[in-house]
Design an enzyme around this catalytic site. Structure first.
Site, PDB file in Angstrom:
ATOM      1  CB  ILE A  57      -7.719  14.128  26.691  1.00  0.00           C
ATOM      2  CG1 ILE A  57      -7.010  14.179  25.332  1.00  0.00           C
ATOM      3  CG2 ILE A  57      -9.128  13.597  26.538  1.00  0.00           C
ATOM      4  CD1 ILE A  57      -6.989  12.833  24.597  1.00  0.00           C
ATOM      5  CG  ASP A  58      -5.188  15.340  31.819  1.00  0.00           C
ATOM      6  OD1 ASP A  58      -5.751  16.445  31.753  1.00  0.00           O
ATOM      7  OD2 ASP A  58      -5.398  14.519  32.729  1.00  0.00           O
ATOM      8  CE  LYS A  59       3.892  16.998  27.732  1.00  0.00           C
ATOM      9  NZ  LYS A  59       5.036  17.581  28.463  1.00  0.00           N
ATOM     10  NE  ARG A 107      -3.415  12.235  35.508  1.00  0.00           N
ATOM     11  CZ  ARG A 107      -2.604  13.227  35.183  1.00  0.00           C
ATOM     12  NH1 ARG A 107      -2.998  14.170  34.330  1.00  0.00           N
ATOM     13  NH2 ARG A 107      -1.403  13.304  35.708  1.00  0.00           N
TER      14      ARG A 107
END
Length: 345
Positions: free
Chosen positions: A151-153, A254
């Site tokens: 998953i993204d930062k 997103r």
């Protein structure tokens, strides 16, 4: 005729740092520009230096910066040292382990933690922490220990990590076959009219902004992506949503939410850190700024994760609390939207 190759014998001591295959629709484009669009944190100057040094290869031949990349070209960047992410340093970083057995563990990743080392982030990642806490984790197809997905930062939430080769294979197949369950909750700009819906559209890197992904609804560009969303609560100028992933593309939620006109709240990369809905009153601007301070990242949390256990074959489902920063932001919007409703009555 202009020579755009470099005299360089193919060197066995070079390490591959990047490899790209130009798509079927690739129109001729200088290799330095081509790589600028694909390598995060790269500068044109660095890429040109690499070409001058004979480190950029197309179809196994070293080329200059002015080489024009064409359809099906294999473009590689080879350097004399191994990629930094391969030089993995174990770091004593605490992990929030939700579940663990001898096959796997489920981790609740905080916002701000990068999942694996890469350009600009060689330490402090989840993988650095895993390397400290666990020995001999299996490597995935990208040579990253234990990782089944990522998953993204600045997205918080649940990740499953494999502890054995067989668990890695079994879990990775579930993600590929779309039989795993992944539910995220997020705050998006605007009032979504439908109570629920499905967003479909191929996702690939943005043509002009290499840090973003984009939706390509027609043609064969990108990879298919499907997101199912459901409205949980309407909060005036923003909406609290649940998103279930059918596929797992980079930045999928997103980019899909932006595509339907509902960018994630405070998602700087996709413009959600601007006031996209609401009034022009100074008081409202101050309120939104306060929300941004409370939640200084995109409002997205991987809340629920489900998969079949590789050995017991039991379907396991894990759920987490909404993180404090997102919850505080939701509470602020609840108060604000209630006050707005009273004013309008």
């Amino acid at each position: 005729m202009e020579n755009n190759t470099v005299d360089n014998d193919f060197d066995d001591d070079l390490y591959e740092h990047h490899r790209f295959v130009a798509g079927k629709g690739q129109s001729p484009l200088r290799v330095d520009k081509y790589l600028m669009n694909l390598i995060e944190n790269a500068t044109r100057n660095k890429i040109q230096q690499a070409a001058t040094s004979g480190n950029i290869f197309v179809n196994d031949i070293a080329v200059k910066s002015n080489y024009k990349v064409k359809a099906n070209d294999v473009v590689r960047v080879l350097l004399s040292h191994p990629p930094y992410e391969n030089l993995l340093t174990p770091e004593d970083i605490p992990l929030d382990i939700v579940y663990e057995d001898d096959q796997l563990l489920v981790v609740n990743k905080p916002a701000g933690m990068v999942v694996h080392p890469g350009h600009g982030n060689y330490s402090g990642t989840l993988v650095n922490a895993l390397a400290f806490h666990f020995d001999n984790l299996p490597m995935n197809s990208s040579e990253r220990p234990g990782l089944v997905h990522r998953i993204d930062k600045d997205t918080s939430g649940l990740l499953v990590v494999a502890k054995t080769e067989s668990a890695m294979t079994y879990l990775a197949k579930q993600f590929a076959d779309k039989t795993s369950e992944r539910e995220y909750i997020g705050i998006v700009w605007g009032n979504i009219e439908e109570d629920e819906g499905t967003i479909e559209g191929n996702i690939d890197r943005h043509i002009s902004n290499r840090m973003q992904m984009a939706v390509y609804p027609e043609g064969d560009k990108g990879k298919p992506a499907v997101t199912h969303f459901k409205v949980l609560e309407r909060l005036g100028y923003v909406t609290l949503v649940s998103c279930k992933l059918e596929t797992g593309r980079t930045h999928q939620i997103r980019v899909h939410m932006k595509y339907i006109g509902h960018t994630l709240f405070n998602d700087e990369r996709y413009g959600g850190n601007l006031i996209l809905k609401g009034t022009t009153f100074t008081k409202y601007k101050q309120f939104v700024d306060n929300c941004f301070k409370v939640l200084p990242r995109q409002a997205l949390h991987a809340k629920t994760l489900g998969f079949e256990h590789p050995v017991t074959k039991e379907f396991m489902r894990f759920d987490t609390e909404i993180p404090a920063d997102i919850q505080e932001c939701i509470d602020k919007w609840r108060v604000y939207s209630k006050a707005q409703t009273i004013e309008e009555e």
